[in-house]
Design a protein around this motif. Structure first.
Motif, PDB file in Angstrom:
ATOM      1  N   ARG A  77       0.814  -1.204   0.000  1.00  0.00           N
ATOM      2  CA  ARG A  77       0.000   0.000   0.000  1.00  0.00           C
ATOM      3  C   ARG A  77       0.853   1.262   0.000  1.00  0.00           C
ATOM      4  O   ARG A  77       0.470   2.237  -0.613  1.00  0.00           O
ATOM      5  CB  ARG A  77      -0.916   0.014   1.217  1.00  0.00           C
ATOM      6  CG  ARG A  77      -2.048  -0.993   1.145  1.00  0.00           C
ATOM      7  CD  ARG A  77      -2.850  -1.025   2.408  1.00  0.00           C
ATOM      8  NE  ARG A  77      -3.274   0.266   2.872  1.00  0.00           N
ATOM      9  CZ  ARG A  77      -4.480   0.796   2.677  1.00  0.00           C
ATOM     10  NH1 ARG A  77      -5.392   0.124   2.041  1.00  0.00           N
ATOM     11  NH2 ARG A  77      -4.780   1.977   3.154  1.00  0.00           N
ATOM     12  N   ILE A  78       1.986   1.246   0.688  1.00  0.00           N
ATOM     13  CA  ILE A  78       2.774   2.468   0.772  1.00  0.00           C
ATOM     14  C   ILE A  78       3.632   2.703  -0.468  1.00  0.00           C
ATOM     15  O   ILE A  78       4.072   3.822  -0.700  1.00  0.00           O
ATOM     16  CB  ILE A  78       3.649   2.519   2.046  1.00  0.00           C
ATOM     17  CG1 ILE A  78       4.650   1.372   2.075  1.00  0.00           C
ATOM     18  CG2 ILE A  78       2.787   2.531   3.285  1.00  0.00           C
ATOM     19  CD1 ILE A  78       5.661   1.488   3.193  1.00  0.00           C
ATOM     20  N   ASN A  79       3.839   1.653  -1.270  1.00  0.00           N
ATOM     21  CA  ASN A  79       4.568   1.803  -2.526  1.00  0.00           C
ATOM     22  C   ASN A  79       4.028   0.759  -3.518  1.00  0.00           C
ATOM     23  O   ASN A  79       4.677  -0.254  -3.783  1.00  0.00           O
ATOM     24  CB  ASN A  79       6.070   1.641  -2.314  1.00  0.00           C
ATOM     25  CG  ASN A  79       6.872   2.140  -3.495  1.00  0.00           C
ATOM     26  OD1 ASN A  79       6.390   2.137  -4.621  1.00  0.00           O
ATOM     27  ND2 ASN A  79       8.099   2.553  -3.237  1.00  0.00           N
ATOM     28  N   PRO A  80       2.847   1.015  -4.064  1.00  0.00           N
ATOM     29  CA  PRO A  80       2.203   0.026  -4.939  1.00  0.00           C
ATOM     30  C   PRO A  80       3.042  -0.382  -6.152  1.00  0.00           C
ATOM     31  O   PRO A  80       3.072  -1.553  -6.511  1.00  0.00           O
ATOM     32  CB  PRO A  80       0.911   0.719  -5.382  1.00  0.00           C
ATOM     33  CG  PRO A  80       0.696   1.812  -4.419  1.00  0.00           C
ATOM     34  CD  PRO A  80       2.031   2.207  -3.886  1.00  0.00           C
ATOM     35  N   LYS A  81       3.720   0.572  -6.763  1.00  0.00           N
ATOM     36  CA  LYS A  81       4.540   0.259  -7.945  1.00  0.00           C
ATOM     37  C   LYS A  81       5.680  -0.686  -7.569  1.00  0.00           C
ATOM     38  O   LYS A  81       5.927  -1.673  -8.276  1.00  0.00           O
ATOM     39  CB  LYS A  81       5.077   1.537  -8.575  1.00  0.00           C
ATOM     40  CG  LYS A  81       5.848   1.298  -9.858  1.00  0.00           C
ATOM     41  CD  LYS A  81       6.332   2.591 -10.468  1.00  0.00           C
ATOM     42  CE  LYS A  81       7.047   2.446 -11.771  1.00  0.00           C
ATOM     43  NZ  LYS A  81       7.683   1.201 -12.102  1.00  0.00           N
ATOM     44  N   PRO A 103      -1.925   5.032   2.995  1.00  0.00           N
ATOM     45  CA  PRO A 103      -1.410   4.963   4.361  1.00  0.00           C
ATOM     46  C   PRO A 103      -1.172   3.527   4.822  1.00  0.00           C
ATOM     47  O   PRO A 103      -1.843   2.595   4.378  1.00  0.00           O
ATOM     48  CB  PRO A 103      -2.513   5.602   5.205  1.00  0.00           C
ATOM     49  CG  PRO A 103      -3.410   6.301   4.252  1.00  0.00           C
ATOM     50  CD  PRO A 103      -3.249   5.642   2.924  1.00  0.00           C
ATOM     51  N   ILE A 104      -0.214   3.374   5.715  1.00  0.00           N
ATOM     52  CA  ILE A 104       0.016   2.082   6.361  1.00  0.00           C
ATOM     53  C   ILE A 104      -1.211   1.728   7.176  1.00  0.00           C
ATOM     54  O   ILE A 104      -1.814   2.596   7.817  1.00  0.00           O
ATOM     55  CB  ILE A 104       1.255   2.163   7.276  1.00  0.00           C
ATOM     56  CG1 ILE A 104       2.511   2.326   6.436  1.00  0.00           C
ATOM     57  CG2 ILE A 104       1.360   0.946   8.176  1.00  0.00           C
ATOM     58  CD1 ILE A 104       3.768   2.569   7.251  1.00  0.00           C
ATOM     59  N   LEU A 105      -1.593   0.462   7.158  1.00  0.00           N
ATOM     60  CA  LEU A 105      -2.717  -0.003   7.976  1.00  0.00           C
ATOM     61  C   LEU A 105      -2.204  -0.298   9.383  1.00  0.00           C
ATOM     62  O   LEU A 105      -1.281  -1.086   9.565  1.00  0.00           O
ATOM     63  CB  LEU A 105      -3.336  -1.264   7.361  1.00  0.00           C
ATOM     64  CG  LEU A 105      -4.025  -1.055   6.023  1.00  0.00           C
ATOM     65  CD1 LEU A 105      -4.318  -2.394   5.364  1.00  0.00           C
ATOM     66  CD2 LEU A 105      -5.302  -0.252   6.204  1.00  0.00           C
ATOM     67  N   CYS A 145      -8.964  -3.962  -0.086  1.00  0.00           N
ATOM     68  CA  CYS A 145      -7.536  -3.974   0.274  1.00  0.00           C
ATOM     69  C   CYS A 145      -6.837  -2.677  -0.102  1.00  0.00           C
ATOM     70  O   CYS A 145      -5.901  -2.256   0.582  1.00  0.00           O
ATOM     71  CB  CYS A 145      -6.830  -5.153  -0.391  1.00  0.00           C
ATOM     72  SG  CYS A 145      -7.276  -6.762   0.288  1.00  0.00           S
ATOM     73  N   LEU A 146      -7.276  -2.044  -1.165  1.00  0.00           N
ATOM     74  CA  LEU A 146      -6.654  -0.804  -1.629  1.00  0.00           C
ATOM     75  C   LEU A 146      -7.536   0.413  -1.331  1.00  0.00           C
ATOM     76  O   LEU A 146      -7.347   1.475  -1.920  1.00  0.00           O
ATOM     77  CB  LEU A 146      -6.353  -0.893  -3.132  1.00  0.00           C
ATOM     78  CG  LEU A 146      -5.414  -2.025  -3.548  1.00  0.00           C
ATOM     79  CD1 LEU A 146      -5.271  -2.068  -5.066  1.00  0.00           C
ATOM     80  CD2 LEU A 146      -4.065  -1.907  -2.861  1.00  0.00           C
ATOM     81  N   GLY A 147      -8.464   0.259  -0.408  1.00  0.00           N
ATOM     82  CA  GLY A 147      -9.410   1.323  -0.081  1.00  0.00           C
ATOM     83  C   GLY A 147      -8.882   2.302   0.947  1.00  0.00           C
ATOM     84  O   GLY A 147      -7.739   2.215   1.404  1.00  0.00           O
ATOM     85  N   ASN A 148      -9.740   3.204   1.330  1.00  0.00           N
ATOM     86  CA  ASN A 148      -9.379   4.279   2.259  1.00  0.00           C
ATOM     87  C   ASN A 148      -9.522   3.862   3.714  1.00  0.00           C
ATOM     88  O   ASN A 148     -10.083   4.597   4.521  1.00  0.00           O
ATOM     89  CB  ASN A 148     -10.237   5.517   1.979  1.00  0.00           C
ATOM     90  CG  ASN A 148      -9.894   6.144   0.653  1.00  0.00           C
ATOM     91  OD1 ASN A 148      -8.730   6.190   0.287  1.00  0.00           O
ATOM     92  ND2 ASN A 148     -10.887   6.611  -0.062  1.00  0.00           N
ATOM     93  N   GLY A 178      -7.381  -5.775  11.200  1.00  0.00           N
ATOM     94  CA  GLY A 178      -7.237  -6.941  12.055  1.00  0.00           C
ATOM     95  C   GLY A 178      -7.271  -8.176  11.179  1.00  0.00           C
ATOM     96  O   GLY A 178      -8.109  -8.284  10.280  1.00  0.00           O
ATOM     97  N   VAL A 179      -6.345  -9.114  11.402  1.00  0.00           N
ATOM     98  CA  VAL A 179      -6.223 -10.311  10.565  1.00  0.00           C
ATOM     99  C   VAL A 179      -6.153 -11.541  11.446  1.00  0.00           C
ATOM    100  O   VAL A 179      -5.493 -11.538  12.480  1.00  0.00           O
ATOM    101  CB  VAL A 179      -4.942 -10.253   9.697  1.00  0.00           C
ATOM    102  CG1 VAL A 179      -4.776 -11.526   8.888  1.00  0.00           C
ATOM    103  CG2 VAL A 179      -4.940  -9.037   8.806  1.00  0.00           C
ATOM    104  N   SER A 180      -6.814 -12.603  10.994  1.00  0.00           N
ATOM    105  CA  SER A 180      -6.673 -13.895  11.672  1.00  0.00           C
ATOM    106  C   SER A 180      -6.697 -15.007  10.636  1.00  0.00           C
ATOM    107  O   SER A 180      -7.526 -15.003   9.722  1.00  0.00           O
ATOM    108  CB  SER A 180      -7.793 -14.106  12.692  1.00  0.00           C
ATOM    109  OG  SER A 180      -7.573 -15.283  13.431  1.00  0.00           O
ATOM    110  N   ILE A 181      -5.756 -15.932  10.786  1.00  0.00           N
ATOM    111  CA  ILE A 181      -5.677 -17.117   9.929  1.00  0.00           C
ATOM    112  C   ILE A 181      -5.913 -18.317  10.835  1.00  0.00           C
ATOM    113  O   ILE A 181      -5.200 -18.495  11.815  1.00  0.00           O
ATOM    114  CB  ILE A 181      -4.306 -17.208   9.235  1.00  0.00           C
ATOM    115  CG1 ILE A 181      -4.050 -15.947   8.400  1.00  0.00           C
ATOM    116  CG2 ILE A 181      -4.225 -18.468   8.372  1.00  0.00           C
ATOM    117  CD1 ILE A 181      -2.635 -15.837   7.882  1.00  0.00           C
ATOM    118  N   GLN A 182      -6.921 -19.118  10.497  1.00  0.00           N
ATOM    119  CA  GLN A 182      -7.340 -20.224  11.352  1.00  0.00           C
ATOM    120  C   GLN A 182      -7.584 -21.483  10.515  1.00  0.00           C
ATOM    121  O   GLN A 182      -7.802 -21.402   9.311  1.00  0.00           O
ATOM    122  CB  GLN A 182      -8.637 -19.855  12.094  1.00  0.00           C
ATOM    123  CG  GLN A 182      -8.521 -18.654  13.009  1.00  0.00           C
ATOM    124  CD  GLN A 182      -7.629 -18.915  14.194  1.00  0.00           C
ATOM    125  OE1 GLN A 182      -7.555 -20.025  14.721  1.00  0.00           O
ATOM    126  NE2 GLN A 182      -6.922 -17.875  14.632  1.00  0.00           N
TER     127      GLN A 182
END
Length: 133
Positions: A1-5, A37-39, A107-110, A115-119
């Motif tokens: 997000r902070i450097n898409p290219k 912006p960084i999330l 994912c590329l929104g404002n 919060g993330v969880s992988i289960q």
């Protein structure tokens, strides 16, 4: 997000000449996209994502409808079958077969918090829930 290219060139360069419209459109979009912006991590969003990932995993459910889990997010992405962070993010950004590209938009929104969880998941082995605010 902070450097898409830079992200596109570093991790997705193989998609630049793809004949698949989902893949090539992602690469092109990231080349043009301005930095975002960084999330920032958010505990409530993590708890929301974890509850949904655990609940979905135990039942084998696929989707966004929640049973006993409260809803605390403005945008949500769910992904099934991948456990690596880069693989999950790439799949959500490509958004294969989703005409609206809803996961890519989220994912590329404002959004500013995540919060993330992988289960574990009964049917897919693993599932990831990403809740954004």
């Amino acid at each position: 997000r902070i450097n898409p290219k830079l992200f596109a060139d570093t991790y997705l360069g193989h998609l630049s000449n793809s004949e698949d419209s989902y893949e090539s459109s992602l690469y092109e979009e990231l080349q043009r996209l301005q930095p975002l912006p960084i999330l920032k991590p958010n505990r409530k969003l993590f708890e929301s994502a974890k509850c949904h990932a655990v609940e979905s995993g135990l039942s084998g459910y696929v989707g966004h409808t929640r049973g006993k889990c409260s809803r605390y997010f403005m945008g949500e992405c769910c992904q099934y079958g991948l456990s690596g962070a880069l693989d999950i993010v790439t799949a959500l950004l490509i958004d294969q077969g989703v005409p609206s590209l809803g996961h890519r938009e989220i994912c590329l929104g404002n959004y500013t918090e995540l919060g993330v969880s992988i289960q574990p998941h009964k049917s897919y082995g693993v599932n990831a829930v990403l809740d954004f605010y």
